[in-house]
Design an enzyme around this catalytic site. Structure first.
Site, PDB file in Angstrom:
ATOM      1  N   THR A 125     -30.836  -2.584 -56.288  1.00  0.00           N
ATOM      2  CA  THR A 125     -29.670  -2.552 -57.178  1.00  0.00           C
ATOM      3  C   THR A 125     -28.720  -2.042 -56.639  1.00  0.00           C
ATOM      4  O   THR A 125     -28.460  -1.239 -55.519  1.00  0.00           O
ATOM      5  CB  THR A 125     -30.197  -1.510 -58.482  1.00  0.00           C
ATOM      6  OG1 THR A 125     -29.133  -1.344 -59.009  1.00  0.00           O
ATOM      7  CG2 THR A 125     -30.661  -0.259 -58.141  1.00  0.00           C
ATOM      8  N   ASP A 126     -27.447  -2.314 -57.048  1.00  0.00           N
ATOM      9  CA  ASP A 126     -26.096  -1.717 -56.885  1.00  0.00           C
ATOM     10  C   ASP A 126     -25.981  -0.360 -56.805  1.00  0.00           C
ATOM     11  O   ASP A 126     -25.404   0.336 -56.199  1.00  0.00           O
ATOM     12  CB  ASP A 126     -24.894  -2.451 -57.377  1.00  0.00           C
ATOM     13  CG  ASP A 126     -24.639  -2.512 -58.709  1.00  0.00           C
ATOM     14  OD1 ASP A 126     -25.420  -1.720 -59.566  1.00  0.00           O
ATOM     15  OD2 ASP A 126     -23.714  -3.037 -59.416  1.00  0.00           O
ATOM     16  N   GLU A 127     -26.860   0.158 -57.559  1.00  0.00           N
ATOM     17  CA  GLU A 127     -26.970   1.623 -57.874  1.00  0.00           C
ATOM     18  C   GLU A 127     -27.056   2.366 -56.605  1.00  0.00           C
ATOM     19  O   GLU A 127     -26.901   3.638 -56.754  1.00  0.00           O
ATOM     20  CB  GLU A 127     -27.846   2.232 -59.030  1.00  0.00           C
ATOM     21  CG  GLU A 127     -27.237   1.428 -60.309  1.00  0.00           C
ATOM     22  CD  GLU A 127     -27.691   2.387 -61.643  1.00  0.00           C
ATOM     23  OE1 GLU A 127     -27.798   3.713 -61.383  1.00  0.00           O
ATOM     24  OE2 GLU A 127     -27.389   1.833 -62.731  1.00  0.00           O
ATOM     25  N   TYR A 149     -32.946   7.400 -61.521  1.00  0.00           N
ATOM     26  CA  TYR A 149     -33.423   5.989 -61.392  1.00  0.00           C
ATOM     27  C   TYR A 149     -32.716   5.320 -60.028  1.00  0.00           C
ATOM     28  O   TYR A 149     -33.789   4.781 -59.197  1.00  0.00           O
ATOM     29  CB  TYR A 149     -32.724   5.248 -62.374  1.00  0.00           C
ATOM     30  CG  TYR A 149     -32.589   3.809 -62.192  1.00  0.00           C
ATOM     31  CD1 TYR A 149     -33.683   3.019 -62.177  1.00  0.00           C
ATOM     32  CD2 TYR A 149     -31.399   3.085 -61.961  1.00  0.00           C
ATOM     33  CE1 TYR A 149     -33.691   1.533 -61.848  1.00  0.00           C
ATOM     34  CE2 TYR A 149     -31.283   1.651 -61.694  1.00  0.00           C
ATOM     35  CZ  TYR A 149     -32.487   0.794 -61.782  1.00  0.00           C
ATOM     36  OH  TYR A 149     -32.397  -0.373 -61.309  1.00  0.00           O
ATOM     37  N   LYS A 153     -35.064   3.824 -56.866  1.00  0.00           N
ATOM     38  CA  LYS A 153     -34.622   2.314 -56.370  1.00  0.00           C
ATOM     39  C   LYS A 153     -34.559   2.412 -54.909  1.00  0.00           C
ATOM     40  O   LYS A 153     -34.870   1.579 -54.094  1.00  0.00           O
ATOM     41  CB  LYS A 153     -33.692   2.079 -57.238  1.00  0.00           C
ATOM     42  CG  LYS A 153     -33.951   1.539 -58.554  1.00  0.00           C
ATOM     43  CD  LYS A 153     -35.202   0.635 -58.746  1.00  0.00           C
ATOM     44  CE  LYS A 153     -34.836  -0.748 -58.385  1.00  0.00           C
ATOM     45  NZ  LYS A 153     -36.073  -1.865 -58.648  1.00  0.00           N
TER      46      LYS A 153
HETATM   47  P1  NAD Z   1     -36.850  -4.418 -67.802  1.00  0.00           P
HETATM   48  O1  NAD Z   1     -36.761  -2.766 -67.881  1.00  0.00           O
HETATM   49  O2  NAD Z   1     -36.280  -5.266 -68.526  1.00  0.00           O
HETATM   50  O3  NAD Z   1     -38.456  -4.825 -67.170  1.00  0.00           O
HETATM   51  C1  NAD Z   1     -39.019  -4.317 -66.328  1.00  0.00           C
HETATM   52  C2  NAD Z   1     -40.344  -4.766 -66.365  1.00  0.00           C
HETATM   53  O4  NAD Z   1     -41.530  -4.337 -65.435  1.00  0.00           O
HETATM   54  C3  NAD Z   1     -41.282  -4.629 -67.550  1.00  0.00           C
HETATM   55  O5  NAD Z   1     -41.820  -6.022 -68.012  1.00  0.00           O
HETATM   56  C4  NAD Z   1     -42.393  -3.494 -67.389  1.00  0.00           C
HETATM   57  O6  NAD Z   1     -43.303  -3.818 -68.248  1.00  0.00           O
HETATM   58  C5  NAD Z   1     -42.545  -3.887 -65.997  1.00  0.00           C
HETATM   59  N1  NAD Z   1     -43.289  -2.606 -65.418  1.00  0.00           N
HETATM   60  C6  NAD Z   1     -42.752  -1.562 -65.373  1.00  0.00           C
HETATM   61  N2  NAD Z   1     -43.508  -0.576 -64.525  1.00  0.00           N
HETATM   62  C7  NAD Z   1     -44.542  -1.303 -64.304  1.00  0.00           C
HETATM   63  C8  NAD Z   1     -45.589  -1.125 -63.346  1.00  0.00           C
HETATM   64  N3  NAD Z   1     -46.061   0.244 -62.903  1.00  0.00           N
HETATM   65  N4  NAD Z   1     -46.416  -2.066 -63.187  1.00  0.00           N
HETATM   66  C9  NAD Z   1     -46.330  -3.477 -63.446  1.00  0.00           C
HETATM   67  N5  NAD Z   1     -45.367  -3.783 -64.392  1.00  0.00           N
HETATM   68  C10 NAD Z   1     -44.453  -2.669 -64.648  1.00  0.00           C
HETATM   69  O7  NAD Z   1     -36.323  -4.334 -66.344  1.00  0.00           O
HETATM   70  P2  NAD Z   1     -34.809  -5.599 -65.722  1.00  0.00           P
HETATM   71  O8  NAD Z   1     -33.629  -5.084 -66.391  1.00  0.00           O
HETATM   72  O9  NAD Z   1     -35.466  -6.715 -66.029  1.00  0.00           O
HETATM   73  O10 NAD Z   1     -35.066  -5.095 -64.306  1.00  0.00           O
HETATM   74  C11 NAD Z   1     -35.702  -6.064 -63.158  1.00  0.00           C
HETATM   75  C12 NAD Z   1     -35.536  -5.461 -61.972  1.00  0.00           C
HETATM   76  O11 NAD Z   1     -34.163  -5.466 -61.539  1.00  0.00           O
HETATM   77  C13 NAD Z   1     -35.861  -3.897 -61.539  1.00  0.00           C
HETATM   78  O12 NAD Z   1     -36.309  -3.632 -60.394  1.00  0.00           O
HETATM   79  C14 NAD Z   1     -34.530  -3.307 -61.760  1.00  0.00           C
HETATM   80  O13 NAD Z   1     -34.204  -2.079 -60.967  1.00  0.00           O
HETATM   81  C15 NAD Z   1     -33.555  -4.121 -61.054  1.00  0.00           C
HETATM   82  N6  NAD Z   1     -32.105  -4.440 -61.521  1.00  0.00           N
HETATM   83  C16 NAD Z   1     -31.891  -4.654 -62.970  1.00  0.00           C
HETATM   84  C17 NAD Z   1     -30.379  -4.929 -63.274  1.00  0.00           C
HETATM   85  C18 NAD Z   1     -30.091  -4.925 -64.389  1.00  0.00           C
HETATM   86  O14 NAD Z   1     -28.699  -5.046 -64.882  1.00  0.00           O
HETATM   87  N7  NAD Z   1     -30.894  -4.909 -65.468  1.00  0.00           N
HETATM   88  C19 NAD Z   1     -29.609  -4.936 -62.155  1.00  0.00           C
HETATM   89  C20 NAD Z   1     -30.020  -4.889 -60.718  1.00  0.00           C
HETATM   90  C21 NAD Z   1     -31.166  -4.595 -60.487  1.00  0.00           C
HETATM   91  O1  DAU Z   2     -25.943  -1.946 -61.846  1.00  0.00           O
HETATM   92  C1  DAU Z   2     -27.130  -2.334 -62.147  1.00  0.00           C
HETATM   93  C2  DAU Z   2     -28.025  -1.410 -62.857  1.00  0.00           C
HETATM   94  O2  DAU Z   2     -27.428  -1.814 -64.395  1.00  0.00           O
HETATM   95  C3  DAU Z   2     -29.210  -1.473 -63.018  1.00  0.00           C
HETATM   96  O3  DAU Z   2     -29.882  -1.291 -61.699  1.00  0.00           O
HETATM   97  C4  DAU Z   2     -30.170  -0.756 -63.942  1.00  0.00           C
HETATM   98  O4  DAU Z   2     -31.586  -1.150 -64.094  1.00  0.00           O
HETATM   99  C5  DAU Z   2     -29.493  -1.277 -65.387  1.00  0.00           C
HETATM  100  O5  DAU Z   2     -29.937  -0.575 -66.459  1.00  0.00           O
HETATM  101  C6  DAU Z   2     -27.766  -1.281 -65.344  1.00  0.00           C
HETATM  102  O6  DAU Z   2     -27.586   0.378 -65.219  1.00  0.00           O
HETATM  103  P1  DAU Z   2     -26.334   0.837 -65.945  1.00  0.00           P
HETATM  104  O7  DAU Z   2     -26.436   2.147 -66.243  1.00  0.00           O
HETATM  105  O8  DAU Z   2     -25.091   0.426 -65.500  1.00  0.00           O
HETATM  106  O9  DAU Z   2     -26.433  -0.055 -67.625  1.00  0.00           O
HETATM  107  P2  DAU Z   2     -26.289   0.421 -69.175  1.00  0.00           P
HETATM  108  O10 DAU Z   2     -26.380  -0.712 -69.924  1.00  0.00           O
HETATM  109  O11 DAU Z   2     -27.517   1.611 -69.522  1.00  0.00           O
HETATM  110  O12 DAU Z   2     -24.862   1.103 -69.184  1.00  0.00           O
HETATM  111  C7  DAU Z   2     -23.725   0.191 -68.624  1.00  0.00           C
HETATM  112  C8  DAU Z   2     -22.575   1.157 -69.037  1.00  0.00           C
HETATM  113  O13 DAU Z   2     -22.314   1.329 -70.428  1.00  0.00           O
HETATM  114  C9  DAU Z   2     -22.720   2.446 -68.131  1.00  0.00           C
HETATM  115  O14 DAU Z   2     -21.376   2.962 -67.766  1.00  0.00           O
HETATM  116  C10 DAU Z   2     -23.067   3.436 -69.359  1.00  0.00           C
HETATM  117  C11 DAU Z   2     -22.258   2.785 -70.586  1.00  0.00           C
HETATM  118  N1  DAU Z   2     -23.247   3.120 -71.919  1.00  0.00           N
HETATM  119  C12 DAU Z   2     -24.410   2.905 -71.931  1.00  0.00           C
HETATM  120  C13 DAU Z   2     -25.044   2.842 -72.855  1.00  0.00           C
HETATM  121  C14 DAU Z   2     -26.645   2.475 -73.132  1.00  0.00           C
HETATM  122  C15 DAU Z   2     -22.547   3.476 -72.909  1.00  0.00           C
HETATM  123  O15 DAU Z   2     -21.282   3.916 -72.980  1.00  0.00           O
HETATM  124  N2  DAU Z   2     -23.382   3.933 -74.230  1.00  0.00           N
HETATM  125  C16 DAU Z   2     -24.659   3.543 -74.238  1.00  0.00           C
HETATM  126  O16 DAU Z   2     -25.118   3.697 -75.088  1.00  0.00           O
END
Ligand code: NAD
Ligand code: DAU
Length: 338
Positions: A125-127, A149, A153
């Site tokens: 992730t970019d985080e 988190y 990662k």
């Molecule tokens: P999500 O939370 O929607 O889904 C995670 C999935 O992983 C779920 O289906 C869960 O059941 C499964 N899981 C969790 N723990 C597990 C374990 N121990 N064994 C097997 N399965 C398990 O997540 P997402 O938003 O789809 O993110 C997917 C990947 O992408 C993650 O690695 C996350 O860090 C990365 N990512 C997400 C974002 C974003 O914006 N959502 C951005 C960049 C990277």
């Molecule tokens: O940048 C990549 C990441 O993006 C992934 O690695 C993470 O898995 C994914 O959850 C996401 O993280 P963020 O923390 O950026 O996403 P989130 O949707 O939780 O929040 C986006 C922005 O919105 C952040 O600045 C916090 C703000 N926010 C979020 C929630 C849930 C609010 O202001 N209110 C809220 O209730």
């Protein structure tokens, strides 16, 4: 060439979109999906492809070597999406994050090494870079994760690299920016705010609402991961970004405008602790190989808002009947919204 790819976390948001993409665009490939079905993993996310003979679901934990051995058997490639993913939850307790996002990656890498897997993509992730005031992070930038988190990662990311450097497991690491699109669990900003707005509930905007995220459509992310899987070089890191940096308040206003709801629903609330101000990636390395995002902004966001409005059957059971979600919502927002 036909491949058999192990997708972990395939029942989550990005993983389910990726499984659907692979089955649609790679007719000769088979997909095994290993998922623990945590609160974020839902079989509904893949119900349209569950009967495809090229698709196999294995319920199991990536921290469990036996489950990983069974799921990875016969596979030529793996893409690890499985993770604990929500920053706010990692602030309430980080143990599961360390287990899945670091130890789980270790179990997968050990099995990949043991069977001589042809390719292993670690979804990072970019985080992991932390916050940046000006400019953008390249793949060479220092890692500076600033919440539990992100730190977990970063551990998985570097462990994957270590298995390339030490054992030549053919690892590729991708670091993407914030995804939006269909099937995102309604705890994250976009689906939470859309589904709250649809019910005239307050939208809890953290701090001054001016934190910046770079929005990437999940279909563009999945195409980038497939592209990296097929064209990337082992041992390399690739940033994946949408190029759509927006303040949270702008995303919030777009959602409300699209739904015809008033801005009085916006409720500024206590900030997330340690809230990263801005994420920004330079994705020119993957673009130079030939990938580029296709979904326009804000068109993709508007379509996403419509998707949630039209798929209440998908999110309503979570918001109304899932006790775990309701407990989390109360813990996270109860005092903030009181
Ligand atoms: P999500 O939370 O929607 O889904 C995670 C999935 O992983 C779920 O289906 C869960 O059941 C499964 N899981 C969790 N723990 C597990 C374990 N121990 N064994 C097997 N399965 C398990 O997540 P997402 O938003 O789809 O993110 C997917 C990947 O992408 C993650 O690695 C996350 O860090 C990365 N990512 C997400 C974002 C974003 O914006 N959502 C951005 C960049 C990277
Ligand atoms: O940048 C990549 C990441 O993006 C992934 O690695 C993470 O898995 C994914 O959850 C996401 O993280 P963020 O923390 O950026 O996403 P989130 O949707 O939780 O929040 C986006 C922005 O919105 C952040 O600045 C916090 C703000 N926010 C979020 C929630 C849930 C609010 O202001 N209110 C809220 O209730």
């Amino acid at each position: 060439m036909g491949q058999r790819v192990l997708v972990t976390g395939g029942c989550g948001f990005i993983g389910s979109n990726f499984v659907r993409l692979v089955l649609a665009e790679r007719p000769g490939w088979e997909v095994a999906n290993l998922d623990k079905l945590t609160y974020a993993g839902r079989l509904e996310n893949l119900q349209d492809v569950a009967g495809d003979p090229r698709y196999r679901f294995v319920k199991g934990d990536i921290c469990d070597p036996e489950a990983v051995r069974e799921a990875m058997a016969g596979c030529t490639m793996a893409v690890n999406f499985a993770a604990e993913t929500h920053v706010d939850r990692s602030l309430l307790g980080a143990t599961h994050f360390l287990d899945t996002d670091i130890k789980g990656v270790l179990v997968l890498l050990e099995e990949a090494r043991r069977i001589g897997l042809g390719r292993f993509v670690q979804i990072s992730t970019d985080e992991v870079y932390g916050s940046i005031a000006d400019g953008s992070f390249t793949e060479e930038s220092l890692l500076n994760p600033r919440n539990p988190y992100a730190a977990s990662k970063a551990g998985g990311d570097r462990l994957a690299y270590a298995y390339w450097a030490t054992y030549e497991v053919p690892v590729i690491i991708t670091r993407a920016s914030n995804n939006y699109g269909p099937f995102q669990y309604p705890e994250k900003l976009v689906p939470l705010f859309v589904t709250n707005a649809l019910r005239d509930l307050p939208l809890p905007l953290y701090g001054d609402g001016r934190n910046v995220r770079d929005w990437l459509h999940v279909h563009d992310h999945c195409r980038a991961v497939l592209f990296a899987l097929e064209n990337g070089q082992a041992g390399e890191v690739y940033n994946i970004a949408g190029g759509n940096e927006r303040e949270n308040i702008e995303i919030t206003r777009t959602i409300l405008r699209e739904l015809g709801k008033p801005e009085t629903l916006i409720r500024p609330v206590a900030d997330r602790v340690g809230h990263d101000r801005r994420y920004s990636l330079d994705a020119s390395k993957l673009r130079a190989l030939g990938w580029q995002p296709r979904v326009a902004f804000p068109g993709g966001l508007i379509e996403t808002v419509q998707w949630y409005a039209e798929h209440e059957w998908w999110w309503q059971p979570v918001k109304d009947h899932d006790g775990e979600f309701r407990k989390y919502y109360e813990q996270q927002y109860g005092a903030r919204l009181a």
